[in-house]
Motif scaffolding. Structure first.
Motif, PDB file in Angstrom:
ATOM      1  N   ALA A 159      21.263 104.225 -44.917  1.00 41.78           N
ATOM      2  CA  ALA A 159      22.512 103.964 -44.201  1.00 41.78           C
ATOM      3  C   ALA A 159      22.450 102.621 -43.475  1.00 41.78           C
ATOM      4  O   ALA A 159      21.504 102.350 -42.727  1.00 41.78           O
ATOM      5  N   PRO A 160      23.452 101.754 -43.654  1.00 44.26           N
ATOM      6  CA  PRO A 160      23.397 100.408 -43.070  1.00 44.26           C
ATOM      7  C   PRO A 160      23.796 100.377 -41.605  1.00 44.26           C
ATOM      8  O   PRO A 160      24.462 101.281 -41.093  1.00 44.26           O
ATOM      9  N   ARG A 161      23.380  99.311 -40.952  1.00 44.25           N
ATOM     10  CA  ARG A 161      23.845  98.968 -39.610  1.00 44.25           C
ATOM     11  C   ARG A 161      24.710  97.726 -39.757  1.00 44.25           C
ATOM     12  O   ARG A 161      24.266  96.710 -40.299  1.00 44.25           O
ATOM     13  N   LEU A 196      37.983  94.746 -40.536  1.00 44.13           N
ATOM     14  CA  LEU A 196      36.540  94.954 -40.518  1.00 44.13           C
ATOM     15  C   LEU A 196      36.189  96.274 -41.205  1.00 44.13           C
ATOM     16  O   LEU A 196      36.960  97.231 -41.177  1.00 44.13           O
ATOM     17  N   VAL A 197      35.014  96.295 -41.790  1.00 46.24           N
ATOM     18  CA  VAL A 197      34.544  97.518 -42.437  1.00 46.24           C
ATOM     19  C   VAL A 197      34.091  98.535 -41.396  1.00 46.24           C
ATOM     20  O   VAL A 197      34.361  99.731 -41.511  1.00 46.24           O
ATOM     21  N   GLY A 198      33.404  98.053 -40.355  1.00 47.59           N
ATOM     22  CA  GLY A 198      32.863  98.937 -39.338  1.00 47.59           C
ATOM     23  C   GLY A 198      33.878  99.316 -38.280  1.00 47.59           C
ATOM     24  O   GLY A 198      34.913  98.667 -38.123  1.00 47.59           O
ATOM     25  N   ARG A 199      33.563 100.352 -37.541  1.00 49.25           N
ATOM     26  CA  ARG A 199      34.380 100.798 -36.410  1.00 49.25           C
ATOM     27  C   ARG A 199      33.617 100.474 -35.130  1.00 49.25           C
ATOM     28  O   ARG A 199      32.579 101.080 -34.856  1.00 49.25           O
ATOM     29  N   TYR A 200      34.142  99.519 -34.375  1.00 53.56           N
ATOM     30  CA  TYR A 200      33.429  98.962 -33.232  1.00 53.56           C
ATOM     31  C   TYR A 200      34.120  99.294 -31.926  1.00 53.56           C
ATOM     32  O   TYR A 200      35.323  99.580 -31.892  1.00 53.56           O
ATOM     33  N   GLU A 201      33.347  99.188 -30.843  1.00 54.54           N
ATOM     34  CA  GLU A 201      33.915  99.269 -29.506  1.00 54.54           C
ATOM     35  C   GLU A 201      34.903  98.117 -29.336  1.00 54.54           C
ATOM     36  O   GLU A 201      34.576  96.968 -29.648  1.00 54.54           O
ATOM     37  N   PRO A 202      36.106  98.377 -28.878  1.00 58.13           N
ATOM     38  CA  PRO A 202      37.103  97.297 -28.790  1.00 58.13           C
ATOM     39  C   PRO A 202      36.769  96.276 -27.707  1.00 58.13           C
ATOM     40  O   PRO A 202      36.145  96.596 -26.696  1.00 58.13           O
ATOM     41  N   GLY A 203      37.178  95.044 -27.959  1.00 56.35           N
ATOM     42  CA  GLY A 203      37.111  94.003 -26.937  1.00 56.35           C
ATOM     43  C   GLY A 203      35.754  93.392 -26.707  1.00 56.35           C
ATOM     44  O   GLY A 203      35.556  92.702 -25.706  1.00 56.35           O
ATOM     45  N   VAL A 204      34.770  93.590 -27.612  1.00 54.89           N
ATOM     46  CA  VAL A 204      33.443  93.020 -27.403  1.00 54.89           C
ATOM     47  C   VAL A 204      33.286  91.758 -28.246  1.00 54.89           C
ATOM     48  O   VAL A 204      33.898  91.619 -29.301  1.00 54.89           O
ATOM     49  N   GLU A 205      32.472  90.823 -27.749  1.00 51.64           N
ATOM     50  CA  GLU A 205      32.252  89.581 -28.476  1.00 51.64           C
ATOM     51  C   GLU A 205      31.276  89.767 -29.633  1.00 51.64           C
ATOM     52  O   GLU A 205      31.385  89.104 -30.657  1.00 51.64           O
ATOM     53  N   GLY A 207      29.450  93.007 -31.818  1.00 56.80           N
ATOM     54  CA  GLY A 207      29.443  94.442 -32.001  1.00 56.80           C
ATOM     55  C   GLY A 207      28.503  94.890 -33.094  1.00 56.80           C
ATOM     56  O   GLY A 207      28.281  94.181 -34.079  1.00 56.80           O
ATOM     57  N   GLU A 208      27.926  96.069 -32.911  1.00 56.02           N
ATOM     58  CA  GLU A 208      27.128  96.725 -33.942  1.00 56.02           C
ATOM     59  C   GLU A 208      27.589  98.171 -34.067  1.00 56.02           C
ATOM     60  O   GLU A 208      28.039  98.775 -33.091  1.00 56.02           O
ATOM     61  N   THR A 209      27.469  98.704 -35.273  1.00 58.29           N
ATOM     62  CA  THR A 209      27.872 100.088 -35.496  1.00 58.29           C
ATOM     63  C   THR A 209      27.199 100.629 -36.742  1.00 58.29           C
ATOM     64  O   THR A 209      26.818  99.866 -37.639  1.00 58.29           O
ATOM     65  N   ASP A 210      27.050 101.940 -36.785  1.00 58.56           N
ATOM     66  CA  ASP A 210      26.625 102.596 -38.021  1.00 58.56           C
ATOM     67  C   ASP A 210      27.735 103.492 -38.561  1.00 58.56           C
ATOM     68  O   ASP A 210      27.524 104.293 -39.467  1.00 58.56           O
ATOM     69  N   THR A 211      28.949 103.331 -38.000  1.00 59.25           N
ATOM     70  CA  THR A 211      30.123 104.045 -38.476  1.00 59.25           C
ATOM     71  C   THR A 211      31.017 103.057 -39.205  1.00 59.25           C
ATOM     72  O   THR A 211      31.371 102.013 -38.667  1.00 59.25           O
ATOM     73  N   TYR A 212      31.387 103.392 -40.430  1.00 57.26           N
ATOM     74  CA  TYR A 212      32.088 102.396 -41.244  1.00 57.26           C
ATOM     75  C   TYR A 212      32.905 103.064 -42.334  1.00 57.26           C
ATOM     76  O   TYR A 212      32.738 104.245 -42.645  1.00 57.26           O
ATOM     77  N   ASP A 213      33.788 102.273 -42.913  1.00 55.77           N
ATOM     78  CA  ASP A 213      34.589 102.683 -44.054  1.00 55.77           C
ATOM     79  C   ASP A 213      33.733 102.546 -45.307  1.00 55.77           C
ATOM     80  O   ASP A 213      33.355 101.443 -45.685  1.00 55.77           O
TER      81      ASP A 213
END
Length: 240
Positions: A159-161, A196-205, A207-213
């Motif tokens: 699973a990607p980050r 964006l493919v990922g689902r990120y915390e809004p308003g950040v310069e 972002g990282e996530t492991d939740t994505y389309d």
């Protein structure tokens, strides 16, 4: 850690930094401008010290490069390593923001690009900054490359980050737990999602996530060719 990444991204399109590579150190080559930079001549003499590129039209993505474009190899060495049917095209001065590129062509098809900072004059004695491909026929040994969905890549490497930065033109990248080659970067394109493919915390310069389309896919693969003792690396890439 996040603050350090943001600060690094603001240093401009190209920063002076040393990159540690899996393949060991590569000595820097001088950068004298050559009159022979540009499209390949009809014939060329192979360099004795440079192994030939694959003769088919499906060069493989490896941690050290793509086809004839290998880490530490100069433009002249790359040109000399091209098999019959391959050639270098005209320089594209607007390949990407602050980057220029020389296409590597098989027949009528561009398979990959040799990429330089836009303010740097390519010369036969210089090593390209990056080799980049967005061609779906160019893949890793596991079959991952441009056009591969994140779900397919995850099946190969875990699973990607995902990450992005507002200081990097909002470009989005993925890294995989079982593909640990730091010089290889997988840039993403969204599937059904608009931006964006990922689902990120809004308003950040940054972002990282492991939740994505999972419909998102790899758009481009970028490999750094200037390694330890060579500069610069690109701030477009994650971690620079």
């Amino acid at each position: 850690m996040r603050a350090a990444r943001i600060a690094a991204a603001t240093l401009g399109a190209v920063i002076l930094t040393a990159c540690a590579g899996e393949g060991g150190e590569v000595a820097e080559k001088p950068g004298a401008v050559s009159d022979t930079v540009g499209p390949s001549p009809a014939t060329s003499s192979p360099a004795a010290s440079s192994p030939a590129a694959p003769s088919d039209s499906k060069p493989t993505i490896t941690p050290d490069g793509i086809g004839a474009a290998q880490a530490g190899r100069t433009l002249a060495e790359i040109r000399a390593s091209l098999e019959p049917g391959w050639r270098l095209g005209e320089i594209d001065s607007f390949f990407m923001v602050d980057l220029a590129a020389i296409p590597v062509i098989h027949g009528l098809d561009t398979l990959y690009h040799l990429v330089y900072p836009a303010d740097e004059e390519p010369a036969d004695t210089t090593v390209p900054l990056l080799v980049v491909t967005d061609h779906p026929r160019v893949r890793t040994a596991e079959g991952v490359g441009p056009g591969t969905s994140l779900a397919e890549a995850a099946a190969a490497w875990g699973a990607p980050r995902l990450s992005y930065s507002v200081h990097d033109e909002m470009r989005e990248y993925a890294r995989f737990p079982r593909y640990t080659h730091a010089h290889v970067h997988f840039r993403l394109a969204p599937g059904e999602r608009e931006f964006l493919v990922g689902r990120y915390e809004p308003g950040v310069e940054y972002g990282e996530t492991d939740t994505y389309d999972e419909g998102g896919h790899i758009m481009m693969v970028m490999i750094e060719l200037r390694r330890v003792g060579m500069a610069p690396a690109a701030s477009h890439l994650p971690g620079h």
